[in-house]
Design an enzyme around this catalytic site. Structure first.
Site, mmCIF file in Angstrom:
data_model
loop_
_atom_site.group_PDB
_atom_site.id
_atom_site.type_symbol
_atom_site.label_atom_id
_atom_site.label_comp_id
_atom_site.label_asym_id
_atom_site.label_seq_id
_atom_site.Cartn_x
_atom_site.Cartn_y
_atom_site.Cartn_z
ATOM 1 N N CYS A 3 23.393 92.269 -29.470
ATOM 2 C CA CYS A 3 22.627 92.539 -28.117
ATOM 3 C C CYS A 3 21.667 91.806 -27.772
ATOM 4 O O CYS A 3 21.405 90.656 -28.105
ATOM 5 C CB CYS A 3 22.144 94.316 -28.334
ATOM 6 S SG CYS A 3 20.892 94.549 -29.416
ATOM 7 N N ARG A 9 20.902 98.672 -29.783
ATOM 8 C CA ARG A 9 22.181 98.870 -29.620
ATOM 9 C C ARG A 9 23.163 98.018 -31.004
ATOM 10 O O ARG A 9 23.905 98.743 -31.487
ATOM 11 C CB ARG A 9 22.885 98.166 -28.466
ATOM 12 C CG ARG A 9 22.359 98.784 -27.306
ATOM 13 C CD ARG A 9 22.858 98.272 -25.959
ATOM 14 N NE ARG A 9 22.017 96.910 -25.685
ATOM 15 C CZ ARG A 9 21.922 96.049 -24.687
ATOM 16 N NH1 ARG A 9 23.269 96.251 -23.877
ATOM 17 N NH2 ARG A 9 21.216 95.030 -24.711
ATOM 18 N N ASP A 120 21.660 99.607 -22.436
ATOM 19 C CA ASP A 120 20.587 99.366 -23.277
ATOM 20 C C ASP A 120 19.739 100.702 -22.948
ATOM 21 O O ASP A 120 19.348 100.915 -21.921
ATOM 22 C CB ASP A 120 19.826 98.143 -22.542
ATOM 23 C CG ASP A 120 18.544 97.931 -23.701
ATOM 24 O OD1 ASP A 120 18.140 98.570 -24.648
ATOM 25 O OD2 ASP A 120 18.054 96.800 -23.551
#
Length: 151
Positions: A3, A9, A120
């Site tokens: 990420c 994440r 996100d």
């Protein structure tokens, strides 16, 4: 698992997939790791909110530390799973033609969720972190199903 900052994440996906591999007895055959496309949080543990929500579902992210993804990752791993379009562009720039086939989106493995990205949750509330876990669990289940076919 990649990420942007490697604090929400990708460590969540790393923890979920590691747990699923252990439950399937494949943790010694298949390695999982995570990194970020940016060096914003290198050396830091996952976001406290990510850890809080993960531990409520039985995933321990506390030993992980953020690091930045580099081209070395293509030699170390067969597949580089990204969370969204921006991550994919950044990783593909490092990949070049020789490693482009290794880059995939984690969300593409989801069995029940219809999305192209793992969003996100950083600037949102609890609901965003729970949704990320729902999506990541689903995608990791789909990924594990495919891995089992090859192992």
């Amino acid at each position: 698992m990649v990420c942007m900052g490697n604090i929400c994440r990708s460590p969540t996906a790393h923890g979920v997939m590691q747990c699923k591999l252990e439950q399937a007895g494949l943790h010694k055959q298949i390695a999982v790791d995570s990194a970020g496309t940016h060096a914003y949080h290198v050396g830091e543990p996952p976001d406290a909110r990510s850890q809080h929500h993960a531990v409520r579902r039985g995933y321990d992210l506390s030993a992980q530390r953020a690091r930045q993804f580099s081209a070395v990752g293509f030699a170390a791993f067969d597949v580089v799973l990204v969370m969204d379009d921006a991550n994919e562009r950044a990783v593909r720039q490092l990949a070049g033609p020789a490693h482009n086939q290794q880059v995939m989106r984690l969300a593409a493995f989801a069995l029940h969720h219809q999305t192209q990205e793992v969003p996100d949750p950083y600037y949102g509330g609890d609901q965003g972190f729970e949704y990320v876990l729902d999506l990541v669990e689903d995608a990791c289940d789909g990924l594990l199903k495919q891995l089992i076919a090859y192992v």
